[in-house]
Structure formats: C-alpha cells, structure tokens
Scaffold this active site. Structure first.
Site, mmCIF file in Angstrom:
data_model
loop_
_atom_site.group_PDB
_atom_site.id
_atom_site.type_symbol
_atom_site.label_atom_id
_atom_site.label_comp_id
_atom_site.label_asym_id
_atom_site.label_seq_id
_atom_site.Cartn_x
_atom_site.Cartn_y
_atom_site.Cartn_z
ATOM 1 N N GLN B 214 27.842 -8.982 16.989
ATOM 2 C CA GLN B 214 28.374 -9.404 15.802
ATOM 3 C C GLN B 214 29.294 -9.937 15.658
ATOM 4 O O GLN B 214 29.846 -10.826 15.064
ATOM 5 C CB GLN B 214 28.908 -7.914 14.723
ATOM 6 N N PHE B 245 27.239 -1.741 13.000
ATOM 7 C CA PHE B 245 28.282 -1.067 12.431
ATOM 8 C C PHE B 245 29.367 -0.796 12.737
ATOM 9 O O PHE B 245 30.254 0.124 12.842
ATOM 10 C CB PHE B 245 27.730 -0.008 12.085
ATOM 11 N N GLU B 249 30.833 -5.582 18.004
ATOM 12 C CA GLU B 249 32.244 -6.266 17.513
ATOM 13 C C GLU B 249 32.769 -7.065 19.276
ATOM 14 O O GLU B 249 33.000 -8.282 19.647
ATOM 15 C CB GLU B 249 33.083 -6.390 16.592
ATOM 16 N N ARG B 327 44.459 -0.560 9.279
ATOM 17 C CA ARG B 327 43.542 -0.505 7.881
ATOM 18 C C ARG B 327 43.386 0.903 6.588
ATOM 19 O O ARG B 327 43.616 1.379 6.128
ATOM 20 C CB ARG B 327 42.436 -1.219 8.095
ATOM 21 N N THR B 459 42.371 -8.214 7.372
ATOM 22 C CA THR B 459 43.595 -8.112 7.439
ATOM 23 C C THR B 459 44.464 -8.921 7.956
ATOM 24 O O THR B 459 45.648 -9.727 7.781
ATOM 25 C CB THR B 459 44.134 -6.857 7.343
ATOM 26 N N GLU B 730 30.911 -1.765 4.328
ATOM 27 C CA GLU B 730 31.154 -0.684 4.906
ATOM 28 C C GLU B 730 31.691 -0.148 3.087
ATOM 29 O O GLU B 730 32.458 1.338 3.363
ATOM 30 C CB GLU B 730 32.983 -1.791 4.687
#
Ligand SMILES: Cc1cc2nc3c(=O)[nH]c(=O)nc-3n(C[C@@H](O)[C@@H](O)[C@H](O)COP(=O)(O)OP(=O)(O)OC[C@H]3O[C@@H](n4cnc5c(N)ncnc54)[C@H](O)[C@@H]3O)c2cc1C
Ligand code: FES
Ligand code: FES
Lengths: 490, 781
Positions: B214, B245, B249, B327, B459, B730
């Site tokens: 990703q 998902f 990453e 988060r 963020t 998400e």
C-alpha cells in the site's frame, strides 16, 4: 496395472507418466502448467481460493464437485476431469453466467478469493437447482472473502440461475464423457517419481494385497488430513496408496440393522443416508469442514486418523458404531470405541486398513443428539463435540451413551456421568447430579480453541441441553441458534 | 437486499459512461472472475528465478550467540544465504523509528522475527536449507502481555495525554460514577493474498521490485536504504493487491528489501512469498488494548467527566504505533461530547510481533471504549442505551468541540441516527425482543444501535499530499497513473471516473496503470481512507491542466473565447464547431501542445500541534450508524447475527456500488474482529492462531440473513472534496461495534438488564458464556 496417470484437462486427455505422488493439484496448475487463475490463500483447505471442480463419471452420468486443489494430490486426478476457472468463459471470451453474475453484482473487490468462489458456485449451478440462502451458506462455507462481506456473492449465487441451463457446457460434456469412459478401468494405477511410489487400486482385494506388500505406505482417502502433512508439515510421505478408486469402499448399504459405510465414502455421499436415520448427525456433518472438504473427506479417514477432535467419532460411538478392519484376507470387527486406545494410538495393525464403519440403525424411541461447539459455526474445528444417545422409557433412563471429542486424548465416553443417569428418572434433578459427575470423566486442556474451564462447562451444559430437548412436553422452547431448529425436537 | 445490478450504462448523448456518481463496475471485475487478473505471484518468472525463504526466531526474547548458516549454504539448490552481515546498506526497514532490523543481529524480540534468508531454486529447497541453520540463543525474560509491560513500564514510545476541562473535579461531583476495565483484542488482516515481493535486478545499482504494498514510496526508500543506493535506483511497482487493510503499509518493506538484496547479490530474479502461517507469525496485526475508564454522569446519563487509560500492545517496535495510539485517543469520544476528559495512552513494548496499521488505525478501539461506557451507563440507569447515546451526541452549534479542540462543523449524527432508527424499526423491535426473552429460557435476543463519527486525514499532517500523472495519446486514449494503490477498494476505478468526467470521455478510454514510483514519486500510503480524496483530486488536477491547454488551444485556433469551448459528453463544442476528443487532441498535438501533465493535491485547512494534541487534525468527519440484532444460546455462549441495518454517509458518492461494497465489507470485518477473530498466543510466545484453521474470520453464513444497507441520500461533504464525496474505507468498520453491543444486550437480559455484562472483545462463545454466568450470579446476589 497401468503406468502413469490420465485425466481430462482443457478438453483433452492429459497423460503424465511420472509424477510426484504428493504434488498438489494447485502447485501443478500454477508452477508446472503456468495456469495462475487458481490462487493459494492458505494451502490447508480452509480458504477456498484454490477451489477447482472435479468431473467424474458415476454410474454413467457426470458428477461435478468442488475440491481444494491445494490439498489434493495430482495422481488422484486419474480418470477424472479437472475444471479450473480458466475453463469457464467461452472460447470467444464471453463470460460464463456465474462469472457474469459475479461481475454484475460487484462480487469481487480485491478479486483474490474470486476464482475460488466462481468454481464453488459453478459446481452448484451444474449440479442443483436454485438454492435457498441456507444452501448458499453451505456451498460457500469453504470460501473465505475478506473484502465483500459476502452480500454480493450471495446475490450472484441466486442471479446466475437466471441464465438458464448450461447448454454449451452440457454439449461439451458428451465429449468429456466419452474421454472418461476411455479411461475407466479396474486396473491398478501406479506412478512414481524420485523413488516415491503411488498405487491406486480399483478393487479392495488389490488394495489389501498392495498394502500388505507395502505396509509402510501412507494410505490416502480424501487427503483432507494427509494433504496438510505435505503442505503444512512439509513431510515426505514416501509411498502412497490411494483409496479413492476402490469400488467396494465406496459402497453404502443397510444390512442387518446397520448402515454400512465403506471407508472410501465421502461425507457428501454419506450425508443424506445418515441424516435419514439420525437427523442431528446429519446436522453435524453439515458443519464438518466445508463443501470442498466434505466432497473429498471420508468418515473412514476421520476415524482412522485417530484425532481426538474429529467430529464423527463421538457421534458414531454414542450410536454404538462398529468398525471393520482388514489386513490381507483377514477381517475383524470391533467396537469403534475400542479403536481409540490413547492419544495418537489406535487399534490398527501394520498393513491393516479400515474397510467400513457400521452405524447401527436407531432403536424406535431412542433419542440422539450431537452438538458441535466452535468459535465459528461453519468450517471450524470443534472446541468440544458431544453426542448423546438415550433410551428413555416411561420417564426412566434405560440406557444412555455419552461421548465427547475435544475433552480428552481420544474421543471418550462419559462413563461416570452415564452411570449417574442410568436407571434414574429423566428429570432436572438427576441431570444436575449427573452434570456434576462429569468432572470425573474429563480433564480437558486449554488451547487456542477454548480454555479448560469452558470445555468442562459447555460439556456439562450440553447434557442439560440434551435433557431439555428430549424432555419437553407441550410448546417447545427454542434451544438452538443455527441449523434447522426443529432438529431440537425430533 | 439491495439490488446491486448495474443500471444500464449506455452512452447516450446525455452522459458519458463511467463518469462520477455512477455505478461503474470495478475495472478488474471481469478479470477477477476469469482468473486473468494478475497478482504478483502470477507474473511469469524469469529463468533462474530464485525462491526465498526467511528464517525466523523461535524465541520471544533472546541474545543471538551465533547463527551458523554453513550447512544451508551447501544445501541442494541453494544460491545464497543472507544474514545481517550481508546487508550492503542499513539493516532496517522501519517506517519511522529505525527499530526494525531486516535480519536480527544480536537480539531477537519476538517469535517469528526475521533472522536470515535462504534463496534457492525452489521454495522447498530453500525451506529445507533454512532448517539446517543452527542458531544458538541465550534466552532473556520475555514480556508477553500488556499488563506485564505496564507493570515494567516497557514502552516503545513515551506515554501521551490528551486533556480538556477538569475531569477529576467533574468525576468527584458527579451523581453517578462507574469504573471498569475493557479488553479489546487484536485482529489479523487476513488479506487473501499473503505478503509477496518479486525483485528483478537491473544494470548498475538498479532494481525493480514488484511489491504487494500500500506504500510503494516507503518500500522504495527502504529497499534503497538496505542496498545502500540512492532512491532513484529503485523502482517499486504494484498493479493490485489481493487485499491490504493496512497490513501492507509498513511491512512489505521487509520482504521487498530481502528480495532486492538477493536479486542484486545473485543477478537473478528473486521472489519472497510467505505462506499463510509465516505471514501470520511474521507480520503485525491490529493493536489489542486494555482500557480503564472512570466515568461520572447525571441521572439522564449525560457524561460529566471521564478518564480513559488506553494501553496498547505495540509489540517489539514502534512501527506506526504512535499515530495509531493517537488515533485511538482522537476517537475516544466517537460521536459524543466529552466536556471534561482526560485520556492517557501507553504504547507498550512486548516480545510479540510489532503491531501495525489496520483499517481504522486505532480509531475502532477508541470507539469500542466509549460505546462500552455508554452501555454501562444505560444498564446502570436502567435505560435504553440509544437514549444515553442521544443525550451525549455532539451538538451542532454548542457542545461541539472535541477533546483535541477541533470544532465539529459537519455533524449529522442526530439526523442520520433518527432516520436509521425509524428505518430499522428499532423501538418496536427492542420491545419485541424484551417480550421474546421473557418467554425464551435458553435463547436470548439482543439489539443495539451504535453510531460512528470518524476523522478523515492522516493525523501526521505532511502525509496529506498526493500526485498523479496523466498522458493523452494522439488517438485520444488516456493513460492514468497516481500514487494510490489498488487493494480491492476500487480506488483505481474511482480515480478513472474522475478523469473520464474531466475529459467527458467514456471511462474505457482511460487506461488504469500500475502504481509505480518511477511515474509518481514521493507518495503517501494508500491509507487513512484518503485514497480517493487525495488521488482523485491530484488526477483531476493533472487532467484539468491538459483540458485547460486544450481549451486554450481550441479557443485560439477557432477564434472563440475560452468560455465558448464547452466540454460536452463525448464531444467538445468550440463556438459553432463540434469535435470529438480525439479530433481535438490530434490537432493540439500537431500544434505542439503538451498532452501530458502531473497533478498534485495537498489537503487544505488541517493543522495540528502534536505536542499539545490540539488543532484540526481532520479535514472532515464521516458518519454512519448500524443496528444489529443477535441471538445468543445461553447454555453454550454461541450466537448468531440475525439482522443488520446500516445507514452510512459517504457524502455524494463517486460510485455508490463500490461504496456500498466498502460499507458492507467493513461492517462484516468489524463484526469478525469483535466476535470470532481471536488471536491466541502460546505461553512460549508463539502465535497459536496462525492459519485459518484456528483464526476464524467471518464466513458466508455469518452474514445476517436479513441485511439492509443504504448509503445516506442526504449525504454531502461540507468540505470541497472530490465531487463532495467522503472517504469510505475505514469508517464503516466501526459499524460492527453494534454487534458487540447487541451481544451485550442479549447477555444483560439474564440479569433483567440491570447488570452490565462487561463483555470483552472478541466476544467468543466462551467469553459470552462467561458473561452470562457472571450476570446470572450477580443478579442472584
Ligand atoms: C479445511 C478443513 C476443515 C476440516 N473440518 C473438520 C471438521 O469440522 N470436523 C472434523 O472432524 N474434521 C475436519 N477436518 C478433517 C477431516 O476432513 C478429516 O479428518 C477427514 O475426515 C479425513 O478423511 P480423509 O478421507 O480426507 O482422510 P485422509 O486425509 O486421506 O486420511 C486421514 C488419515 O486416515 C488414514 N486413513 C484414511 N483412510 C483410511 C483407511 N481406510 N484405513 C486406514 N487408514 C486410513 C490416513 O492414512 C491418514 O492417517 C477438516 C479438514 C480440513 C482440511
Ligand atoms: S489455498 Fe486455501 S483452501 Fe486451498
Ligand atoms: S474480494 Fe478480496 S477476499 Fe474476496
């Protein structure tokens, strides 16, 4: 004897003289044939990404079944037709109705699970009429999708029937039937590669002989256990003897008070017959593995494997099943219960194989229930699996047999609990007393499926559930959240 | 069930085929279903391609006294064996902190940690050779749980605190006060395609790596770092993943680096493909959390003060834990106004695999926390939890500032929830369920409606940028490329819709091409639900540049004003003339007009002070709500979801069918996380549930027989996002929280709804049965 294997692939007979006996169909497709449409998601039969369909001539007509290519061994394809996702679209590229329905409902997101779903759905479409939602759940239980949440796939499974019958496919089928007829024979099939040998007898006497001659060989029935020894444990199995062609072992009949189930009968083939006599055992089979696993796996293998967490042994033992073992020309019959000696140890001699399982037909008025407890309802291994068979006469327990899997090193009877019930009134008080006795019967383990405490508690509660289900008068209360809820009351 | 079947998308004069807001099919759908969609493992292998097996630690915490690979080097078919000593560059593949060695050198910190790699002519030979490697460990004490880590103050990053108002005083003064501990389990991604990287060596220092990732740019940087070469030597390409998902990453960098090192060392192509067990043992998961809360509330259930302690399992390294734990803090409020609030966050270092991004990125855990609190309040006061939810919802004009001092400007939660409540017939069903439970001694039903409000943007502010590249060829066909990656979410399709819309051409004239670091550089991960928001904008910008050039060219050539050049479906009107897109393009080419452009986007308005945890970290919020109804077998703890009703706000959807797919899929994944998906570690520190035989994601039958899902037709993004759509990846995962709360409701019935069941997640049948017994005992006094 015939050397090498022959099967129908891409419309032609494929001949392979030498092949590694435990090379999986999936690896052959992807690594040898370069046919990459079929995917690997787990290599253990649990995700369905590798689903292919096998066509087989049974009593003169074609039968199509979805199986997991990742745990099926190449030589077992002999005499069958292998159909993969690449075969479905017509030569001009037009999508098959299954594929079309999946496209139109947005049944794919990442698409990695999709070929497997398409094949499971295809097997359903060519074999049966429009399904209920429950039937779709069963057919797709062995196909995991992490993206879609299944909704569009369920919709496609209904919608694909709008296209009508499989005219083109059935036309081609005639040709395939002729090819398969040409391959059919009663001769032993043999192949070998790098010193590993493979035998696939077609008659039980040949099996008995070849196993006596090769007592170190590994017997393979549906390979839903054995396949994983290769793909997960990376074992070299040496010589392999395949049971799937043995005619006598595929037979099932009712004789002198027993349902006799040949060791080579798949769950799928045994299902209806067992359900007829023991409806709740039928419900248990519905929850063993998935359609793909049940199409390949056998009750014989489930028993012979000797696992303490196999689902059929508790039910079979509670029902009083017997086992027929054979070595060479000799046969012996034992109580199934006594087959399981200890964890990893069964009463099976060198060169001896399981020929059949004999399931006694239930006595009139007797009550049978089996309960499978697992984290997920479909395609999960039991944390505990309990089966109960009771003769209740005039409110008294005349006889009761309780057997659990997952509670000990073998499938095991609850003898103390049974003793606390036999001869007593079938009422709440007796049952509560008996539940307390169960600690003497089982000393379960904690593992990734459940804790010791939960196993012990749920086993006790299942006895209570059995009592509730078999003692109700008047309006019946619901005791189940899945399956046919009426089974609680039969 | 909704009819997903496509509307007839004929190219009538009125509308192009596959423009924005249309139910355009996923670009690869026909390839998915026919097995012709190519994933990395499907690429034809070059002759001599090596297969690589990565050797893993067997200990959770140990000094490596020695690694003897000599036998492996000599084994059949082996081309090379790599250890830490063989890394030409830097032995690290971490996203931020420099704490993820490619090959453990002196210390191993979890079972499954990469220690060495064997490359051979077949994976069987590589694996067999790896088993010959002898590792001499000196075992060290291992921390395997969050509790132990808290006790020993073992953290990967220092604790963090978010505070607004005076929670201590509010708690003291409150009429009612409750405290409890919540356990929230982790989750394996279980993308159907496991991690894979295929490296092809090039000349000089060059290497091309096909990586299932990703985050191609980060993989590129890490591969370059490992090889000790400049970034420009490394190209990363990814056409599609079989699911991501969040799991692909930060982690693909390891596999890509190993494949690249083997390729450069041997001059041969090299593939690292993990089998399922290795994938599950080697790679991180959703963070599990322990949350303590202390809440004070009035008689109406309105929260007056609340304190949360959120402790998460980071695993052995920081990875993305900082932003994930943040988060979780940002979502400790979910949709509720918390006037006096303190949230403490601990990022625990354990000797387990380093946890990582997973759809929701900590947000879902924060949401579970506050939803549990709401249910506890409701049980305490003997009220309907929905009533408590409404009492605490953010206001639209007041009570609308978050604990991090961001004003919620786009709040639609009241409206949306009221609509769903009516749609789903919540009140009547709740009453029916209570009546049913009175008369059903063993099977109990439960129902819950839970909302979600989810902040959209990374963020980490600088990540909110994206690039695209659009070429128009002289025949009018369009080549589209951008930094976003396709993992099934339909991003490529949506961005192509945007470009088709811009040029007013049919979607099939826009070629979607593989994400490639050589085409669009320095990209952010396709994550934080931002893929379409950002890449859609960047691609629009690129296309618009070309369109503007074409407009100017046409105006000049035909001597009309620029606003007399009108882009109509399938044609361009230039004054009195009309021409097709290819005609105009050809003329522009002959007139030497550039037909290629990059495009760039940076999300506006956002700013955030990470030190104070204050600012506007989010561009906007996405909203949704779900009602779930369950049945529980109180003798066994087994349960089934019977009905689901979802209403979700995706703004003005770019593609309703794709968005619906995201909403449904996310909900089911959320339910799986909170119910059957249980990660169990063996006491030895090894993951015990490392395959689908033991780790149970939802199967087909776990989807409720009655499933109603709708996109909110009033939805419209208050901000100027791409065609006023909203991010969808998400947020809907948290709709699954309603299933956990419905189970709690069913369990509460055995105690007359007076005792809060304290049902932890995942709510396996075992946990449910325990909760039933606990409530029964408490009710019996
Ligand atoms: C995805 C998946 C899900 C599953 N789910 C379940 C489940 O829910 N419940 C459950 O109980 N099981 C489950 N299983 C295991 C189950 O499928 C097997 O136990 C099956 O019944 C074995 O039959 P088989 O024909 O495949 O045997 P094989 O795998 O071919 O053989 C199993 C063992 O029995 C021996 N054997 C087989 N036949 C004979 C014979 N006639 N004589 C002597 N030895 C013999 C073999 O040598 C081997 O040791 C699952 C398996 C998979 C892969
Ligand atoms: S690859 Fe998962 S079932 Fe075969
Ligand atoms: S579409 Fe991705 S797993 Fe099914």
């Amino acid at each position: 004897m015939s050397e090498g294997i022959r099967f129908v692939f891409r419309g032609e007979v494929r001949e392979i003289d030498k092949i590694d006996p435990t090379l999986s169909v999936l690896r052959w497709l992807r690594e040898v044939e370069g046919a990459s449409g079929t995917k690997e998601g787990c290599a253990e039969g649990d995700c369905g990404a590798c689903t292919v369909v096998l066509g087989e001539l049974v009593d003169g007509s074609m039968q199509y079944r979805a199986v997991n290519a990742c745990i099926q061994f190449m030589p077992t394809l002999h005499g069958k037709q292998l159909i993969t996702v690449e075969d479905l679209a017509s030569p001009d590229g037009a999508l098959h109705p299954v594929q079309k329905a999946m496209v139109e409902t947005s049944g794919s997101q990442c698409g990695f699970c999709t070929p497997g779903f398409v094949m499971s759905m295809f097997a359903m479409k060519v074999s049966e009429g429009r399904p209920s939602r429950d039937r779709i759940n069963d057919v797709l239980a062995g196909n995991l999708c992490r993206c879609t949440g299944y909704g569009p796939i369920i919709e496609a499974s209904e919608k694909m029937y709008d296209a009508g019958p499989e005219t083109a496919f059935l036309e081609e089928e005639k040709r395939v039937v002729a090819l398969l007829e040409g391959l059919s024979s009663d001769a032993m099939v043999e192949t070998a590669d790098k010193g590993r040998r493979y035998f696939a007898p077609a008659r039980v006497d040949d099996l008995a002989r070849v196993y006596t001659d090769n007592p170190d060989a590994v017997i393979v029935a549906g390979a839903t256990d054995v396949g994983l020894w290769v793909t997960k444990m990376h074992k070299d199995l040496g010589t392999v003897i395949y049971l799937g062609r043995v005619k006598e072992l595929k037979e099932m009949r009712v004789a002198s008070g027993y349902l006799e189930i040949g060791a080579g009968v798949s769950y799928t083939d045994a299902w209806d017959e067992i359900k007829k006599h023991y409806p709740d055992f039928g419900e248990l089979i519905r929850r063993i593995g998935s359609t793909q696993v049940r199409n390949a796996g056998t009750i014989g293998g489930n028993v012979a494997n000797g696992s303490p967490i196999g689902d059929t042994p508790p039910a079979l033992i509670a029902a009083g099943a017997r086992l027929v073992l054979r070595k060479g020309e000799e046969r012996r019959e034992i109580d199934l219960e006594s087959f399981f000696i200890d964890y990893g140890k069964q009463d099976r001699g060198i060169g001896e194989f399981v020929e059949m399982v004999k399931l006694p037909l239930p006595k009139a008025g007797s009550k049978f229930r089996s309960y499978k407890i697992s984290k997920r309802f479909d395609q999960d291994i039991s944390a505990a699996c309990g089966a109960f068979m009771a003769d209740i006469e005039k409110g008294q327990v005349k006889d009761i047999r309780i057997c659990f899997g997952g509670m000990a090193g073998t499938p095991a009877r609850a003898k103390h609990t049974e003793a606390a019930l036999i001869g007593k009134t079938w009422d709440e008080e007796t049952v509560k007393t008996a539940m307390a006795e169960m600690v003497k019967d089982y000393n379960p383990l904690t593992d990734m499926r459940a804790s010791e405490a939960y196993r012990a508690k749920v086993a006790r509660n299942l006895l209570y559930k059995f009592f509730v289900e078999t003692s109700q008068v008047g309006e019946k209360v619901n005791t189940r959240v899945v399956g046919d809820r009426e089974l609680a009351h039969v | 069930m909704s009819d997903r079947t496509m509307a007839n998308e004929k190219n009538n004069a009125g509308i192009i085929q596959g423009g924005v807001h249309q139910n355009h099919l996923h670009d690869s759908a026909h390839k998915h279903v026919s097995g012709t969609a190519i994933y990395i493992d499907d690429l034809p292998e070059l002759p001599g391609c090596l297969q690589v097996y990565i050797g893993m630690s067997e200990k959770p915490h140990a000094k490596i006294k020695s690694i003897d690979v000599s036998a492996a080097r000599k084994a059949e078919g082996v081309a090379c064996v790599l250890t830490a000593d063989d890394i030409p560059g830097i032995n690290d593949y971490s996203p931020v902190m420099g704490d993820d060695p490619i090959f453990a050198n002196e210390l191993v910190e979890y079972v499954g940690q990469s220690m060495f790699a064997v490359a051979a002519d077949s994976i069987d030979n590589a694996r067999a050779a790896a088993s010959l490697v002898k590792v001499d460990y000196e075992e060290l004490p291992a921390i395997l749980t969050i509790e132990e880590a808290l006790e020993k103050e073992s953290y990967v990053l220092s604790p963090n605190e978010m505070k607004r108002g005076d929670s201590a005083t509010a708690l003291e003064r409150a009429e009612n006060r409750l405290k409890d501990r919540i356990l929230i389990g982790g989750q394996d991604h279980f993308y159907l395609e496991g991690h894979i990287a295929l490296a092809i060596p090039g000349e000089d220092d060059d290497v091309l790596v096909h990586s299932s990732t990703q985050h191609p740019s980060e993989v590129q940087h890490n591969v370059a770092k490992a090889l000790g070469v400049s970034d420009h030597c490394v190209t990363i390409e990814i056409r599609r993943m079989g699911g991501g998902f969040g799991g692909k990453e930060s982690q693909p960098a390891l596999f890509a680096s190993v494949a690249a090192m083997v390729a450069k060392k041997t001059g041969k192509a090299a593939k690292v493909r993990l089998d399922r067990d290795d994938d599950m043992e080697m790679t991180g998961k959703r963070h599990d959390f322990i949350m303590d809360y202390d809440v004070g509330f009035d008689a109406s259930g309105r929260i007056e003060g609340i304190e949360f302690i959120q402790a998460c399992r980071a695993g052995n390294s920081a990875d993305l834990t900082g932003a994930i734990a943040d988060r979780a803090m940002f979502h400790a409020d979910n949709a509720y106004y918390l006037e006096n609030v303190t949230i403490k966050s601990y990022r625990c270092k354990t000797n387990t695999v380093s946890n990582t991004a997973f759809r929701g990125f900590g947000g879902p855990q924060g949401v579970v926390g506050i939803e549990r609190v709401i249910d506890a309040i409701a049980n305490h006061l003997g009220k309907d939890p929905l009533e408590i939810r409404k009492v605490n919802f953010y206001g639209t004009t007041d009570r609308n500032v978050t604990p991090y001092y961001m004003t919620v400007e786009d709040n639609v939660i009241h409206e949306l929830v009221v609509e769903l409540e009516a749609d789903a017939d919540y009140a009547a069903r709740r009453a029916d369920i209570r009546a049913f439970n009175e008369n059903s001694p063993f099977v109990k039903k439960g129902i819950a409606l839970t909302p979600v409000k989810f902040g959209i943007s990374f963020t980490t502010t600088f990540l909110n940028q994206a690039g695209a590249l659009v070429h128009v060829y002289t025949d009018g066909s369009v080549h589209l490329n951008h930094g976003g990656t396709e993992m099934g979410q339909g991003l490529y399709t949506k961005v192509a819709q945007v470009v088709a819309e811009e040029f007013q051409i049919d979607n099939n004239r826009v070629k979607i091409t593989a994400t490639n670091t050589g085409k669009v550089p320095n990209t952010s991960a396709t994550a934080a639900s931002s893929g379409a928001d950002m890449n859609g904008m960047a691609a629009q910008a690129a296309a618009r540049t070309i369109r503007n050039r074409l407009t100017d060219f046409a105006a000049q050539k035909f001597q009309v004003k620029a606003d007399e050049v009108r882009w109509l479906p399938g044609r361009i009107q230039v004054g009195a003339e009309e021409m097709t897109f290819p005609d105009l393009v050809k003329q522009a080419y002959l007139a030497r007009i550039s037909l290629s452009s990059t495009g760039y986007y940076a999300t506006p308005k956002i700013h955030y002070d990470a030190q104070k945890m204050q600012g506007r970290p989010f561009y906007y919020f996405a909203y949704g709500a779900a009602v779930t109804e369950v049945e529980v077998d109180t003798l066994t703890g087994e349960y089934k979801v019977m009905r689901t009703d979802i209403l979700h706000d995706v703004g003005k959807s770019l593609n309703p069918t794709i968005d619906l797919g995201q909403v449904e899929g996310a909900y089911i994944q959320g339910v799986g996380w909170l119910t059957t998906e249980e990660l169990v570690w063996h006491p030895s520190g090894k993951l015990w549930t490392h395959a689908p035989s033991t780790y149970k994601i939802p199967a087909c039958s776990d989807r409720a027989p009655e499933f109603n899902v709708r996109l909110w037709d009033k939805g419209k993004n208050a901000e100027e996002t791409i065609y006023r759509s909203k991010a969808v990846g998400e947020p809907p995962l948290m709709l699954g929280v309603s299933a956990l709360m419905a189970l709690s409701d069913a369990v509460a019935s055995v105690g007359g709804y007076k005792i809060h069941p304290g049902l932890n997640a995942p709510a396996t049948p075992e946990r449910v049965l325990d909760a039933v017994d606990r409530v029964r005992e408490a009710a019996a006094g």
